[in-house]
Design a protein around this motif. Structure first.
Motif, mmCIF file in Angstrom:
data_model
loop_
_atom_site.group_PDB
_atom_site.id
_atom_site.type_symbol
_atom_site.label_atom_id
_atom_site.label_comp_id
_atom_site.label_asym_id
_atom_site.label_seq_id
_atom_site.Cartn_x
_atom_site.Cartn_y
_atom_site.Cartn_z
ATOM 1 N N SER A 30 0.821 -1.206 0.000
ATOM 2 C CA SER A 30 0.000 0.000 0.000
ATOM 3 C C SER A 30 0.859 1.262 0.000
ATOM 4 C CB SER A 30 -0.906 0.010 1.234
ATOM 5 O OG SER A 30 -1.582 1.247 1.345
ATOM 6 N N HIS A 31 0.363 2.307 -0.673
ATOM 7 C CA HIS A 31 1.038 3.602 -0.655
ATOM 8 C C HIS A 31 0.757 4.364 0.640
ATOM 9 C CE1 HIS A 31 1.337 3.910 -5.363
ATOM 10 N NE2 HIS A 31 1.823 2.788 -4.883
ATOM 11 N N TRP A 32 -0.169 3.852 1.441
ATOM 12 C CA TRP A 32 -0.595 4.526 2.665
ATOM 13 C C TRP A 32 -0.506 3.594 3.866
ATOM 14 C CZ3 TRP A 32 -2.173 9.641 2.820
ATOM 15 C CH2 TRP A 32 -2.377 10.262 1.573
ATOM 16 N N THR A 33 -0.256 4.164 5.038
ATOM 17 C CA THR A 33 -0.389 3.375 6.267
ATOM 18 C C THR A 33 -1.882 3.276 6.598
ATOM 19 O OG1 THR A 33 -0.373 5.272 7.797
ATOM 20 C CG2 THR A 33 1.769 4.353 7.156
ATOM 21 N N ARG A 90 -4.993 10.159 11.511
ATOM 22 C CA ARG A 90 -4.810 10.242 10.063
ATOM 23 C C ARG A 90 -4.086 8.996 9.551
ATOM 24 N NH1 ARG A 90 -1.120 15.304 11.011
ATOM 25 N NH2 ARG A 90 -2.220 15.068 12.977
ATOM 26 N N LYS A 91 -4.156 8.833 8.208
ATOM 27 C CA LYS A 91 -3.256 7.900 7.523
ATOM 28 C C LYS A 91 -1.996 8.666 7.163
ATOM 29 C CE LYS A 91 -6.876 5.237 5.143
ATOM 30 N NZ LYS A 91 -7.345 4.808 3.805
ATOM 31 N N PHE A 142 1.102 9.009 4.184
ATOM 32 C CA PHE A 142 1.466 8.674 2.810
ATOM 33 C C PHE A 142 2.894 8.153 2.749
ATOM 34 C CE2 PHE A 142 2.842 10.151 -1.553
ATOM 35 C CZ PHE A 142 2.122 9.184 -2.239
ATOM 36 N N LYS A 143 3.043 6.934 2.230
ATOM 37 C CA LYS A 143 4.364 6.308 2.135
ATOM 38 C C LYS A 143 4.984 6.500 0.760
ATOM 39 C CE LYS A 143 2.969 2.170 3.237
ATOM 40 N NZ LYS A 143 2.995 0.730 3.586
#
Length: 323
Positions: free
Chosen positions: A305-308, A316-317, A319-320
């Protein structure tokens, strides 16, 4: 027990595991049917993982306590973005044949080098009375030994041995570098405040085995403990120098400790009311938050995933990115 250790950071969704961990916390809870289940927080040097064991009794769980090494058998599963273990068996094991370093997260930086950096900054303070007070702390070998090994937190930021020292040294370097930009901030006071702001954590937390809060930590907290420590050392330095310590300097130092959380809601009994106090609050928050964001991204098991996952703590999430 497996021959090659499976560390928390290596665990995969769906795998069956039989391994030894340090039991950080043990809670018995009741579900809607009033059946008891175990919520176990377990750790090794690479991270923390929760374990759930259904249909337990107080008697069957009396054999294990926080701080024990436990062997667990169970299945790893991904739940709401985090890995957990559904435990089918948990037993206490003797620690004699275990390597303590397998279970203690430590700073990736060299602790003795960090300690030298700290001493260099504090002994570079050019206010003689303030420097004498800092020397009183630095020559307290037991205190500095604890300070070198303490985490900055139990679960959140810099939650590993040496984490507090690492956090403080980084703050000191930030404080030193902004000195030329903000001449209205007393760099001497700010450096001393950086050192003292979390010093009470050496008594607030127990960190020999599992990271937990002491009774003193739960009942009083590191801000008030820090003020007590300042009072103790001010009395010492007055005895050593045979001179009274400046009253206002002591007040300003105590204010730095008591206000550094920045808001009443975050546990500060006082809001920052000096340039040094507002600077310390924001530097402290900056380092803690950047560190927590970076660790959350680094430790996320969802590699595709591009996000946690959404973090309730951060609200919040994160962004990775695509890499």
């Amino acid at each position: 027990m497996t021959m090659t250790r499976r560390y928390v950071q290596d665990l995969q969704d769906g795998e069956t595991i039989e391994e030894v961990f340090l039991l950080v916390d043990k809670q018995l809870r009741a579900n809607r049917n009033a059946d008891l289940y175990l919520l176990a927080t377990m750790r090794d040097k690479t991270g923390i993982i929760n374990g759930l064991m259904w249909n337990v009794s107080e008697e069957s769980m009396a054999q294990i306590s926080a701080g024990d090494h436990v062997q667990i058998k169970g299945k790893v599963q991904l739940y709401q973005g985090s890995l957990q273990v559904i435990v089918t068996r948990i037993t206490k094991v003797a620690s004699d044949n275990l390597d303590p370093e397998d279970f203690q997260p430590t700073s990736s930086q060299n602790v003795s080098e960090l300690l030298e950096q700290l001493k260099s900054r504090l002994l570079g303070i050019d206010d003689p009375q303030l420097r004498s007070l800092m020397e009183c702390f630095l020559i307290d070998e037991d205190l500095m030994d604890s300070f070198s090994r303490a985490p900055a937190g139990v679960k959140a930021h810099h939650a590993y041995q040496g984490g507090l020292l690492e956090h403080v040294v980084r703050l000191m370097e930030m404080a030193w570098r902004i000195g030329d930009l903000y001449p209205e901030v007393d760099t001497n006071l700010l450096l001393a405040g950086v050192f003292l702001h979390d010093l009470g954590k050496v008594r607030e937390m127990a960190f020999e085995g599992a990271f937990t809060y002491t009774d003193e930590g739960q009942l009083i907290g590191h801000l008030v403990i820090g003020v007590e420590m300042i009072n103790e050392k001010v009395a010492e330095v007055e005895k050593l120098t045979n001179e009274p310590f400046p009253v206002e300097t002591a007040l300003r130092l105590k204010h730095l400790v008591l206000s550094h959380h920045g808001q009443y809601d975050y546990g500060s009994p006082k809001l920052p009311m000096t340039p040094e106090a507002i600077a310390l609050h924001h530097l402290d928050n900056f380092d803690a938050k950047v560190h927590e964001f970076a660790r959350s991204i680094e430790d996320d098991p969802n590699t595709d995933s591009h996000w946690t996952p959404f973090s309730p703590r951060l609200d919040r999430k994160l962004f990775k990115g695509a890499n």
